[in-house]
Scaffold this motif. Structure first.
Motif, PDB file in Angstrom:
ATOM      1  N   VAL A 190      -0.143  -0.802  10.183  1.00  0.00           N
ATOM      2  CA  VAL A 190       0.403   0.423   9.589  1.00  0.00           C
ATOM      3  C   VAL A 190      -0.183   1.651  10.280  1.00  0.00           C
ATOM      4  O   VAL A 190       0.534   2.611  10.586  1.00  0.00           O
ATOM      5  N   LEU A 191      -1.500   1.636  10.538  1.00  0.00           N
ATOM      6  CA  LEU A 191      -2.155   2.770  11.197  1.00  0.00           C
ATOM      7  C   LEU A 191      -1.623   2.960  12.619  1.00  0.00           C
ATOM      8  O   LEU A 191      -1.321   4.085  13.031  1.00  0.00           O
ATOM      9  N   VAL A 224       1.633   4.917   2.679  1.00  0.00           N
ATOM     10  CA  VAL A 224       1.234   3.515   2.563  1.00  0.00           C
ATOM     11  C   VAL A 224      -0.213   3.327   2.994  1.00  0.00           C
ATOM     12  O   VAL A 224      -1.000   2.639   2.329  1.00  0.00           O
ATOM     13  N   TYR A 225      -0.600   3.978   4.099  1.00  0.00           N
ATOM     14  CA  TYR A 225      -1.957   3.793   4.629  1.00  0.00           C
ATOM     15  C   TYR A 225      -2.998   4.471   3.745  1.00  0.00           C
ATOM     16  O   TYR A 225      -4.038   3.878   3.406  1.00  0.00           O
ATOM     17  N   VAL A 226      -2.743   5.720   3.351  1.00  0.00           N
ATOM     18  CA  VAL A 226      -3.724   6.474   2.554  1.00  0.00           C
ATOM     19  C   VAL A 226      -3.948   5.824   1.198  1.00  0.00           C
ATOM     20  O   VAL A 226      -5.084   5.751   0.698  1.00  0.00           O
ATOM     21  N   ARG A 227      -2.903   5.319   0.570  1.00  0.00           N
ATOM     22  CA  ARG A 227      -3.024   4.731  -0.764  1.00  0.00           C
ATOM     23  C   ARG A 227      -3.335   3.239  -0.745  1.00  0.00           C
ATOM     24  O   ARG A 227      -3.442   2.611  -1.784  1.00  0.00           O
ATOM     25  N   GLY A 228      -3.448   2.672   0.455  1.00  0.00           N
ATOM     26  CA  GLY A 228      -3.781   1.262   0.568  1.00  0.00           C
ATOM     27  C   GLY A 228      -2.707   0.335   0.042  1.00  0.00           C
ATOM     28  O   GLY A 228      -3.011  -0.750  -0.484  1.00  0.00           O
ATOM     29  N   LEU A 229      -1.443   0.740   0.171  1.00  0.00           N
ATOM     30  CA  LEU A 229      -0.333  -0.073  -0.321  1.00  0.00           C
ATOM     31  C   LEU A 229      -0.017  -1.207   0.651  1.00  0.00           C
ATOM     32  O   LEU A 229      -0.431  -1.201   1.815  1.00  0.00           O
TER      33      LEU A 229
END
Length: 425
Positions: A87-88, A363-368
């Protein structure tokens, strides 16, 4: 994600196919005749045509799907540990593509202007070579297909009216007068200037015999690339002339000149565009959660699957590009068709880089967990099929609209089967 996929699919299927149908004109030599629609619904004789810049826009759209491939690799490889890293990486790549695409849009008018100027220059060469070939006292090419320097020197002396060993603009102008340049909107003075600048390597505003021989020889070798080998210079010149006209038409002709008009206060326009881009990104980020909640609540209240709402209803309700594109295509001109398809490809490209960047960041910031395999697969299939299909042709007969239109029910069926039958979601 359903809205993103649905918007992309609708633009490249229903909207694309509708634009071909409403914008169709008679096709002649793979070029649509503006405002001429006499062949009805002929699958091959009626259609639309666009310029080469539209091909480039389609290729850029295909490249923009790279982040989708990157983020989907862990699922393909059945790796759970690499999902967050994917994702990153996809986020970084999508941001790089977004910045690169913005810079391309800034410099594209300059690129178009340079390409068109070069084609105009070759058109001058082809026209003058045809004229000189009729005037020369012999063949300009030898039996081996090489420039005939003896004939070229005789030609120089026949043009040098005052016999001073130099050709001035006044002596070159009579050569240009009899050549038809109207089809590319090139006046005689401009053509003389192009010839002088190409031949006058000493920059003394005169062309001496040596410069003339070198210049004509270089032009002859350029023409041979179009007309092949052999001493038959007349057929080579004809092929060269036809080739330059075709290339000029594929570039959009003098229509491309419109994109390089002077803009008042360009710094303010640039600043305003950047601010609107950032504002749109912020709005997309802020309203992402409420939009998802609204879809879920509406789905619960109506018992309609969220798939139908996000993938079909929302794109239809929010796709302003679709309505404007169809209206624009109905003007039945090559210019408007090129702009219409470029807008569609550009909108999908921005979906694939800007909207995806926002989504990946959330998605990345919230760890989804990234789990949108069906939507990604549909986006890849539609973008690649339509992008490759539109990358290597400028004419689209009416039958091509059915290829696009049939992709829409195929996409709906594919997502439904993957999500609700095979349980991908």
């Amino acid at each position: 994600m359903g809205l993103l996929a649905g918007s992309t699919v609708i633009l490249l299927t229903i909207t694309w196919g509708s634009c071909v149908i409403v914008g169709k004109c008679d096709l002649q030599d793979s070029v649509a005749k503006d405002l001429q629609d006499t062949k009805g619904f002929s699958l091959t004789g009626s259609g639309v045509s666009a310029d080469i810049w539209t091909n480039y826009a389609a290729r850029i759209m295909v490249i923009s799907v790279i982040p989708f491939i990157i983020v989907q690799l862990p699922q393909v490889l059945h790796s759970t540990s690499a999902r967050r890293l994917a994702v990153l990486i996809a986020l970084i790549v999508s941001l790089i593509l977004l910045i690169t695409y913005c810079f391309f849009q800034v410099f594209q008018p300059w690129i178009q202007e340079r390409r068109l100027a070069y084609v105009k220059h070759k058109h001058v060469i082809s026209g003058l070579l045809k004229h000189l070939g009729k005037r020369a006292l012999g063949r300009l090419l030898t039996d081996e297909g090489e420039p005939n320097e003896e004939i070229i020197r005789k030609l120089f002396h026949s043009i040098d009216e005052n016999h001073d060993g130099n050709l001035s603009k006044a002596e070159l102008r009579p050569l240009i007068v009899g050549i038809q340049f109207e089809e590319i909107d090139l006046d005689k003075n401009e053509a003389v200037d192009k010839v002088m600048s190409d031949f006058d390597t000493s920059n003394d505003q005169f062309v001496d015999e040596g410069e003339f021989v070198i210049g004509i020889s270089r032009w002859l070798m350029e023409a041979k690339r179009y007309g092949g080998c052999g001493p038959d210079s007349s057929s080579i010149f004809d092929d060269f002339h036809i080739g330059t006209k075709r290339e000029h038409k594929r570039l959009g002709g003098d229509q491309s000149d419109e994109v390089v008009e002077a803009v008042e206060n360009p710094k303010w326009i640039t600043f305003k565009a950047v601010m609107m881009l950032l504002l749109g990104t912020l709005i997309a980020a802020v309203f992402a959660d409420p939009l998802v909640d609204a879809v879920d609540n509406f789905s619960d209240a109506t018992s309609i699957p969220t798939f139908f709402i996000s993938f079909i209803a929302l794109p239809l309700a929010t796709s302003s590009e679709a309505v404007s594109a169809i209206i624009f295509a109905s003007r039945k001109k090559n210019r408007t068709t090129s702009l219409t398809f470029s807008v569609l490809y550009g909108a999908v490209t921005m979906n694939n880089v800007l909207c995806l960047s926002v989504f990946l960041a959330l998605v990345y910031v919230r760890g989804l967990t990234w789990d949108f395999s069906s939507e990604v697969l549909v986006i890849l299939i539609v973008c690649v099929v339509m992008g490759v299909f539109a990358s290597f042709r400028t004419a689209f007969p009416l039958w091509t609209s059915f290829v696009a239109l049939l992709l829409y029910p195929f996409s709906l069926a594919l997502v439904y089967v993957l999500d609700y039958v095979l349980g991908w979601s």
